[in-house]
Design a protein around this motif. Structure first.
Motif, PDB file in Angstrom:
ATOM      1  N   CYS A 155       0.826  -1.205   0.000  1.00 48.38           N
ATOM      2  CA  CYS A 155       0.000   0.000   0.000  1.00 48.38           C
ATOM      3  C   CYS A 155       0.859   1.252   0.000  1.00 48.38           C
ATOM      4  N   ALA A 156       0.291   2.290  -0.550  1.00 50.13           N
ATOM      5  CA  ALA A 156       0.810   3.643  -0.367  1.00 50.13           C
ATOM      6  C   ALA A 156      -0.123   4.329   0.627  1.00 50.13           C
ATOM      7  N   ALA A 157       0.330   5.409   1.240  1.00 49.99           N
ATOM      8  CA  ALA A 157      -0.535   6.162   2.140  1.00 49.99           C
ATOM      9  C   ALA A 157      -1.795   6.554   1.366  1.00 49.99           C
ATOM     10  N   GLY A 158      -2.946   6.396   1.991  1.00 48.55           N
ATOM     11  CA  GLY A 158      -4.207   6.738   1.358  1.00 48.55           C
ATOM     12  C   GLY A 158      -4.918   5.556   0.729  1.00 48.55           C
ATOM     13  N   ASP A 159      -4.206   4.442   0.498  1.00 48.94           N
ATOM     14  CA  ASP A 159      -4.843   3.245  -0.055  1.00 48.94           C
ATOM     15  C   ASP A 159      -5.675   2.554   1.022  1.00 48.94           C
ATOM     16  N   ALA A 160      -6.789   1.950   0.607  1.00 49.34           N
ATOM     17  CA  ALA A 160      -7.542   1.097   1.523  1.00 49.34           C
ATOM     18  C   ALA A 160      -6.699  -0.150   1.787  1.00 49.34           C
ATOM     19  N   VAL A 161      -6.556  -0.527   3.035  1.00 47.67           N
ATOM     20  CA  VAL A 161      -5.669  -1.622   3.435  1.00 47.67           C
ATOM     21  C   VAL A 161      -6.454  -2.922   3.569  1.00 47.67           C
ATOM     22  N   PHE A 162      -5.959  -3.990   2.933  1.00 42.44           N
ATOM     23  CA  PHE A 162      -6.546  -5.321   3.087  1.00 42.44           C
ATOM     24  C   PHE A 162      -6.006  -5.991   4.342  1.00 42.44           C
ATOM     25  N   GLY A 163      -4.686  -5.868   4.575  1.00 39.58           N
ATOM     26  CA  GLY A 163      -4.069  -6.500   5.731  1.00 39.58           C
ATOM     27  C   GLY A 163      -2.602  -6.179   5.827  1.00 39.58           C
ATOM     28  N   VAL A 164      -1.925  -6.933   6.669  1.00 34.76           N
ATOM     29  CA  VAL A 164      -0.506  -6.715   6.945  1.00 34.76           C
ATOM     30  C   VAL A 164       0.236  -8.034   6.774  1.00 34.76           C
ATOM     31  N   VAL A 165       1.366  -7.988   6.073  1.00 33.39           N
ATOM     32  CA  VAL A 165       2.185  -9.184   5.873  1.00 33.39           C
ATOM     33  C   VAL A 165       2.802  -9.590   7.209  1.00 33.39           C
ATOM     34  N   THR A 166       2.573 -10.862   7.601  1.00 30.71           N
ATOM     35  CA  THR A 166       3.158 -11.369   8.846  1.00 30.71           C
ATOM     36  C   THR A 166       4.306 -12.334   8.593  1.00 30.71           C
ATOM     37  N   ALA A 167       4.388 -12.899   7.380  1.00 28.32           N
ATOM     38  CA  ALA A 167       5.458 -13.851   7.058  1.00 28.32           C
ATOM     39  C   ALA A 167       5.474 -14.092   5.555  1.00 28.32           C
ATOM     40  N   PHE A 168       6.620 -14.523   5.070  1.00 27.12           N
ATOM     41  CA  PHE A 168       6.758 -14.987   3.692  1.00 27.12           C
ATOM     42  C   PHE A 168       7.067 -16.469   3.714  1.00 27.12           C
ATOM     43  N   GLU A 169       6.506 -17.178   2.767  1.00 24.13           N
ATOM     44  CA  GLU A 169       6.818 -18.594   2.642  1.00 24.13           C
ATOM     45  C   GLU A 169       8.217 -18.735   2.064  1.00 24.13           C
ATOM     46  N   ALA A 170       8.898 -19.823   2.419  1.00 23.43           N
ATOM     47  CA  ALA A 170      10.275 -20.039   1.964  1.00 23.43           C
ATOM     48  C   ALA A 170      10.337 -20.009   0.443  1.00 23.43           C
ATOM     49  N   ASN A 171      11.390 -19.391  -0.055  1.00 23.59           N
ATOM     50  CA  ASN A 171      11.642 -19.318  -1.492  1.00 23.59           C
ATOM     51  C   ASN A 171      12.783 -20.273  -1.798  1.00 23.59           C
ATOM     52  N   PRO A 172      12.526 -21.393  -2.476  1.00 20.89           N
ATOM     53  CA  PRO A 172      13.580 -22.382  -2.720  1.00 20.89           C
ATOM     54  C   PRO A 172      14.760 -21.829  -3.520  1.00 20.89           C
ATOM     55  N   ASP A 173      14.515 -20.759  -4.291  1.00 22.35           N
ATOM     56  CA  ASP A 173      15.586 -20.171  -5.092  1.00 22.35           C
ATOM     57  C   ASP A 173      16.497 -19.262  -4.270  1.00 22.35           C
ATOM     58  N   SER A 174      16.021 -18.832  -3.119  1.00 21.55           N
ATOM     59  CA  SER A 174      16.794 -17.910  -2.291  1.00 21.55           C
ATOM     60  C   SER A 174      16.333 -18.052  -0.841  1.00 21.55           C
ATOM     61  N   LEU A 175      16.767 -19.104  -0.177  1.00 23.87           N
ATOM     62  CA  LEU A 175      16.279 -19.427   1.162  1.00 23.87           C
ATOM     63  C   LEU A 175      16.600 -18.372   2.216  1.00 23.87           C
ATOM     64  N   GLY A 176      17.600 -17.548   2.007  1.00 26.66           N
ATOM     65  CA  GLY A 176      17.981 -16.552   2.998  1.00 26.66           C
ATOM     66  C   GLY A 176      17.137 -15.289   2.975  1.00 26.66           C
ATOM     67  N   ASP A 177      16.305 -15.123   1.954  1.00 27.54           N
ATOM     68  CA  ASP A 177      15.513 -13.898   1.842  1.00 27.54           C
ATOM     69  C   ASP A 177      14.326 -13.921   2.788  1.00 27.54           C
ATOM     70  N   GLN A 178      14.290 -12.930   3.695  1.00 27.31           N
ATOM     71  CA  GLN A 178      13.178 -12.821   4.629  1.00 27.31           C
ATOM     72  C   GLN A 178      12.174 -11.783   4.163  1.00 27.31           C
ATOM     73  N   TYR A 179      12.357 -11.266   2.988  1.00 28.00           N
ATOM     74  CA  TYR A 179      11.440 -10.305   2.402  1.00 28.00           C
ATOM     75  C   TYR A 179      11.194 -10.715   0.950  1.00 28.00           C
ATOM     76  N   ARG A 180      10.278 -10.025   0.286  1.00 25.55           N
ATOM     77  CA  ARG A 180       9.998 -10.318  -1.107  1.00 25.55           C
ATOM     78  C   ARG A 180      10.735  -9.309  -1.974  1.00 25.55           C
TER      79      ARG A 180
END
Length: 192
Positions: free
Chosen positions: A59-84
């Motif tokens: 979201c940008a400020a002013g957008d209607a919010v659906f929710g908040v990211v609490t976790a990302f599922e493991a990415n087999p191509d880059s296991l160390g990434d804790q963000y998208r």
């Protein structure tokens, strides 16, 4: 001891302030989305999907919010990434905005968040999240706190904890409890 100036985005909490133990929803961020996304980022439904899971984007400020990211599922191509990373397909868990409280830090750049602001509305700001820790940099924009009902969120209270000074020297960057004013999933809302 002063409050840490360490934004973490939005952290879902229970109404009594204890850690969140509610349900999350599996969502997907499309590879076509060129914005990096972090744990604690507010997200909106973007009208896309992948194998039936709702598509979301930051979201940008002013957008209607659906929710908040609490976790990302493991990415087999880059296991160390804790963000998208930008422009990569990634599944995430999202705590819905509707009916939930969230803890968030105030930016306190020009106007410090104060106890007198509890009950007022404010926007949030989007910062550059931490690629080292995967944590969002979204914060309350305390400068514009007012009664205006079109602002992003309502300040429900200030966090009462030893590591969150509410007044005096070192009390900038307070953590507050907020709820989103116009959640994207509220009944009767126009779809995306």
């Amino acid at each position: 001891m002063a409050n840490a100036d360490a934004a973490f985005g939005f952290r879902p909490i229970n109404r009594d302030g204890s850690p969140y133990n509610g349900a999350t929803l599996r969502c997907v961020i499309a590879a076509a989305d060129a914005t990096a996304t972090f744990i604690g980022d507010a997200v909106k439904l973007d009208g896309s999907s992948n194998t039936g899971y709702p598509g979301v984007s930051q979201c940008a400020a002013g957008d209607a919010v659906f929710g908040v990211v609490t976790a990302f599922e493991a990415n087999p191509d880059s296991l160390g990434d804790q963000y998208r990373k930008a422009s990569t397909l990634r599944f995430c868990q999202v705590a819905k905005a509707e009916g939930n409280y969230f803890e968030v830090q105030s930016d306190d750049d020009s106007t410090a968040l104060s106890e007198a602001m509890v009950g007022l509305n404010a926007n949030f700001i989007v910062g550059s999240g931490s690629t080292a820790y995967g944590v969002s940099a979204m914060e309350i924009n305390s400068d514009g706190a007012s009664t205006t009902n079109t602002l992003d969120l309502q300040i429900v209270g200030l966090v009462d904890r030893a590591d969150n000074l509410l007044a005096g020297t070192g009390s900038t960057n307070k953590n507050a409890i907020v709820q989103f004013n116009d959640p994207q999933s509220k009944p009767g809302r126009t779809g995306v």
